[in-house]
Design a protein around this motif. Structure first.
Motif, PDB file in Angstrom:
ATOM      1  N   CYS A 133      63.882 102.134  47.896  1.00 41.13           N
ATOM      2  CA  CYS A 133      65.290 102.450  47.661  1.00 41.13           C
ATOM      3  C   CYS A 133      65.969 101.255  46.987  1.00 41.13           C
ATOM      4  N   ASP A 171      68.626 110.176  53.844  1.00 41.62           N
ATOM      5  CA  ASP A 171      69.155 109.382  52.734  1.00 41.62           C
ATOM      6  C   ASP A 171      68.035 108.893  51.820  1.00 41.62           C
ATOM      7  N   ASP A 172      68.411 108.603  50.575  1.00 47.11           N
ATOM      8  CA  ASP A 172      67.502 108.141  49.528  1.00 47.11           C
ATOM      9  C   ASP A 172      66.506 109.231  49.125  1.00 47.11           C
TER      10      ASP A 172
END
Length: 417
Positions: A133, A171-172
């Motif tokens: 990320c 997330d990501d």
């Protein structure tokens, strides 16, 4: 509809703060449909800080590389209890419990080469060390050509399900679009045996070409990067929601991000302790746009210390009905600074009722006369302003409206025949 800790506490929220917001929600917001409490990023980092992330932080892991709550911040998790006690308390309040999870496997698990539960493989076997990320490098992605990758996600989501998690903010996953990671994570949710909602972030540059895949593998997906209490952030969502809202429905919802309302920035990533800097008109416009576009609602302010006016915004039943009981939601007019959306009621008690949201994006207040036909209204319709409860009177074939700078009117049209 729920609360997320990010806008007010960033990555530093504590158990006491989560419970304070949960108890406030249960007492004041649950009757209006607000029912979910979500702990955002880095709940597993003992020394997490505001205004950014620590470099190469220590995180709490079990013997199989699974993240555990930091006990100095979540005391009830001590002794291997995880989030089970906190989830049980939130469930006792009649609420759902959610957590943030980053894509992939923690670097610390890979450095220690911890075994993947129930397999002959280790973290180094399944990590894709080239996949990191860009804004939080604490994890590596997973190599989905290796069978141990899905086993890691299965164990991770299985543990969350065991604790009683109802909602995962993943997330990501969307920037860049991680199709194999998304599919593997969704499969792990399915295997967990618990009805967990999967929300995907962040939505920067998200293409509608991914819509079938998103619908297949998630409940909701962000359509932008993080949104804060800046008018430019709100205005940018008009174009995105005009594109995405017609595709939202029970098979998946386009998410315009959290509502930065109330007291935010207490220990957040952005800014200092403050009350939302949007004007009252801008706050009303934001909420009107979110509901007419049927975006999921997650409020980001600290509920117990937010102004009464914020709570009033969140507890208008007529406004929230636009979110929960409408169809055919779409933008129908955009002319300079004037934007108009319409929708049709699906509420059994309102057969034939329609809605219109009228937005003025200009810097100066404006008086507009909206042609009734432009919102599908007739001369027999009763027009109600949902924020004030007042009945408005058409002027001939038009509806005169006074609009504040960045202001709006959210209207219900009821046939009086």
């Amino acid at each position: 509809m729920g609360w997320n800790s990010w806008d007010c506490y960033g990555s530093t929220v504590t158990e006491d703060e989560v419970l304070a917001n949960a108890r406030f929600m249960a007492e004041h917001l649950l009757p209006y449909g607000w029912d979910t409490v979500v702990i955002d990023i880095l709940w597993y980092e003992p020394a997490a800080r505001s205004h950014g992330y620590n470099d190469d932080p220590d995180v709490v892991l079990d013997d199989h590389g699974q993240l555990l709550p930091a006990p100095n911040r979540f005391p009830s998790s001590a002794g291997g209890e995880g989030f089970a006690p906190l989830a049980a308390e939130i469930h006792r309040l009649g609420l759902r419990f959610g957590v943030h999870m980053m894509r992939g496997i923690p670097r610390r698990a890979v450095e220690r080469d911890l075994p993947i539960a129930g397999t002959p493989w280790t973290a180094r076997d399944v990590a894709d060390t080239s996949s990191v990320c860009p804004w939080n490098p604490n994890n590596f992605g997973l190599d989905h050509d290796h069978p141990g990758a899905s086993a890691y996600y299965d164990a991770q989501v299985g543990l969350l399900a065991e604790w009683g998690v109802d909602f995962i903010k993943g997330d990501d996953f969307l920037y860049p679009y991680q199709a194999r990671e998304i599919a593997a994570y969704a499969d792990a949710v399915e295997k967990s045996g618990r009805p967990i909602e999967l929300s995907l972030s962040p939505g920067r540059e998200l293409s509608m070409a991914n819509l079938p895949h998103l619908r297949e593998h998630s409940s909701m997906w962000r359509i932008s990067d993080d949104l804060w209490d800046r008018w430019d952030d709100i205005e940018a969502q008009f174009t995105r929601l005009a594109r995405w809202a017609p595709e939202s429905g029970p098979d998946g919802w386009a998410d315009a991000d959290m509502l930065p309302l109330g007291r935010i920035g207490i220990r957040a990533e952005r800014g200092d302790d403050r009350v939302c800097r949007l004007t009252p008109a801008e706050q009303q416009t934001m909420l009107s746009l979110w509901v007419i576009a049927r975006s999921p609602l997650m409020v980001g302010g600290d509920l117990p210390t937010s102004p009464r006016a914020t709570i009033d915004l969140l507890t208008n039943r007529d406004v929230l009905e636009v979110l929960t009981a409408t169809k055919d939601n779409r933008e129908v007019l955009r002319d300079g600074h004037l934007v108009v959306w319409t929708a049709t009621s699906t509420a059994p008690q309102r057969p034939g009722s329609r809605y219109a949201a009228v937005f003025w994006l200009g810097e100066e207040p404006q008086r507009v006369t909206l042609p009734l036909l432009s919102i599908g209204a007739g001369d027999s319709d009763v027009v109600t302003d949902l924020w004030t409860g007042r009945t408005l009177s058409p002027d001939g074939l038009g509806l005169p409206l006074e609009l504040d700078s960045h202001g709006s009117r959210l209207l219900r049209l009821d046939d009086d025949r």
